[in-house]
Design a protein around this motif. Sequence first.
Motif, mmCIF file in Angstrom:
data_model
loop_
_atom_site.group_PDB
_atom_site.id
_atom_site.type_symbol
_atom_site.label_atom_id
_atom_site.label_comp_id
_atom_site.label_asym_id
_atom_site.label_seq_id
_atom_site.Cartn_x
_atom_site.Cartn_y
_atom_site.Cartn_z
ATOM 1 N N THR A 59 -1.896 -6.004 -10.586
ATOM 2 C CA THR A 59 -0.953 -5.660 -9.373
ATOM 3 C C THR A 59 -1.294 -4.198 -9.411
ATOM 4 O O THR A 59 -1.814 -3.508 -10.285
ATOM 5 C CB THR A 59 0.424 -5.551 -9.842
ATOM 6 O OG1 THR A 59 0.818 -5.018 -10.850
ATOM 7 C CG2 THR A 59 0.779 -7.188 -10.027
ATOM 8 N N VAL A 60 -1.081 -3.472 -8.175
ATOM 9 C CA VAL A 60 -1.137 -2.260 -7.826
ATOM 10 C C VAL A 60 0.183 -1.864 -7.126
ATOM 11 O O VAL A 60 0.624 -2.720 -6.274
ATOM 12 C CB VAL A 60 -2.526 -1.782 -7.212
ATOM 13 C CG1 VAL A 60 -3.529 -1.877 -7.846
ATOM 14 C CG2 VAL A 60 -2.561 -2.342 -5.625
ATOM 15 N N PRO A 61 0.630 -0.519 -7.168
ATOM 16 C CA PRO A 61 1.568 -0.196 -6.196
ATOM 17 C C PRO A 61 1.194 -0.050 -4.878
ATOM 18 O O PRO A 61 0.311 0.217 -4.628
ATOM 19 C CB PRO A 61 1.963 1.284 -6.918
ATOM 20 C CG PRO A 61 1.075 1.487 -8.009
ATOM 21 C CD PRO A 61 0.102 0.318 -8.232
ATOM 22 N N VAL A 62 2.258 -0.358 -4.055
ATOM 23 C CA VAL A 62 2.092 -0.388 -2.643
ATOM 24 C C VAL A 62 2.685 1.164 -2.315
ATOM 25 O O VAL A 62 3.550 1.545 -2.175
ATOM 26 C CB VAL A 62 2.843 -1.191 -1.720
ATOM 27 C CG1 VAL A 62 2.753 -1.145 -0.358
ATOM 28 C CG2 VAL A 62 2.530 -2.805 -2.242
ATOM 29 N N LEU A 67 2.099 0.532 3.822
ATOM 30 C CA LEU A 67 3.021 -0.541 3.595
ATOM 31 C C LEU A 67 2.987 -1.394 4.749
ATOM 32 O O LEU A 67 2.766 -2.482 4.503
ATOM 33 C CB LEU A 67 4.537 -0.108 3.685
ATOM 34 C CG LEU A 67 5.665 -1.424 3.636
ATOM 35 C CD1 LEU A 67 5.492 -2.018 2.391
ATOM 36 C CD2 LEU A 67 7.088 -0.711 3.660
ATOM 37 N N THR A 68 2.763 -0.955 6.006
ATOM 38 C CA THR A 68 2.815 -1.767 7.292
ATOM 39 C C THR A 68 1.302 -2.660 7.120
ATOM 40 O O THR A 68 1.335 -3.681 7.225
ATOM 41 C CB THR A 68 2.829 -1.011 8.540
ATOM 42 O OG1 THR A 68 4.091 -0.299 8.608
ATOM 43 C CG2 THR A 68 2.486 -1.969 9.527
ATOM 44 N N ASP A 69 0.366 -1.779 6.630
ATOM 45 C CA ASP A 69 -1.076 -2.388 6.466
ATOM 46 C C ASP A 69 -1.181 -3.630 5.273
ATOM 47 O O ASP A 69 -1.533 -4.646 5.560
ATOM 48 C CB ASP A 69 -2.092 -1.244 6.242
ATOM 49 C CG ASP A 69 -2.231 -0.500 7.349
ATOM 50 O OD1 ASP A 69 -1.790 -0.707 8.566
ATOM 51 O OD2 ASP A 69 -2.691 0.744 7.042
ATOM 52 N N VAL A 70 -0.318 -3.184 4.369
ATOM 53 C CA VAL A 70 -0.452 -4.265 3.421
ATOM 54 C C VAL A 70 0.567 -5.392 3.694
ATOM 55 O O VAL A 70 0.013 -6.807 3.578
ATOM 56 C CB VAL A 70 0.228 -3.739 1.973
ATOM 57 C CG1 VAL A 70 0.491 -4.774 0.961
ATOM 58 C CG2 VAL A 70 -0.881 -2.513 1.433
ATOM 59 N N TYR A 94 7.088 -10.125 0.506
ATOM 60 C CA TYR A 94 6.154 -10.258 1.612
ATOM 61 C C TYR A 94 5.081 -11.458 0.987
ATOM 62 O O TYR A 94 4.696 -11.260 -0.316
ATOM 63 C CB TYR A 94 5.417 -9.251 2.305
ATOM 64 C CG TYR A 94 6.180 -8.313 2.865
ATOM 65 C CD1 TYR A 94 7.168 -8.538 4.076
ATOM 66 C CD2 TYR A 94 6.759 -7.221 2.190
ATOM 67 C CE1 TYR A 94 8.062 -7.623 4.771
ATOM 68 C CE2 TYR A 94 7.622 -6.432 2.685
ATOM 69 C CZ TYR A 94 8.045 -6.514 3.977
ATOM 70 O OH TYR A 94 9.141 -5.667 4.528
ATOM 71 N N GLY A 95 4.822 -12.525 1.706
ATOM 72 C CA GLY A 95 3.641 -13.488 0.960
ATOM 73 C C GLY A 95 4.129 -14.804 1.236
ATOM 74 O O GLY A 95 5.587 -15.033 1.512
ATOM 75 N N PRO A 96 3.582 -15.915 0.460
ATOM 76 C CA PRO A 96 3.667 -17.096 0.589
ATOM 77 C C PRO A 96 4.995 -17.418 -0.046
ATOM 78 O O PRO A 96 5.774 -18.491 0.309
ATOM 79 C CB PRO A 96 2.282 -17.831 0.080
ATOM 80 C CG PRO A 96 1.984 -16.853 -0.616
ATOM 81 C CD PRO A 96 2.311 -15.502 -0.023
#
Length: 99
Positions: A59-62, A67-70, A94-96
Amino acid sequence: MQQEAGVGGEALEVWIDQDLCTGDGICAQYAPEVFELDIDGLAYVKAADEELLQDKGATVPVPLPLLTDVVDSARECPGDCIHVRRVADGVEVYGPDAE
């Protein structure tokens, strides 16, 4: 040091499930500072020093400015393999697997 993103001020982190990655590279187009395709054709997250993190579940920090791009990367990913979760409790936002 960049300020990390958060939901309600909470820090977020992102990781990619390479078992589901289709190698389309949409994530690297949206957020090249965070994602990169490796020679194996799969996407990985990048550390602040640009090093690709190839360990499973790395993992990496956002960063707040990204944030919007990620989030767009997670939403548009055809493999549904990008996961953004709160650092404090590990809940995916955010994500599945987002609630």
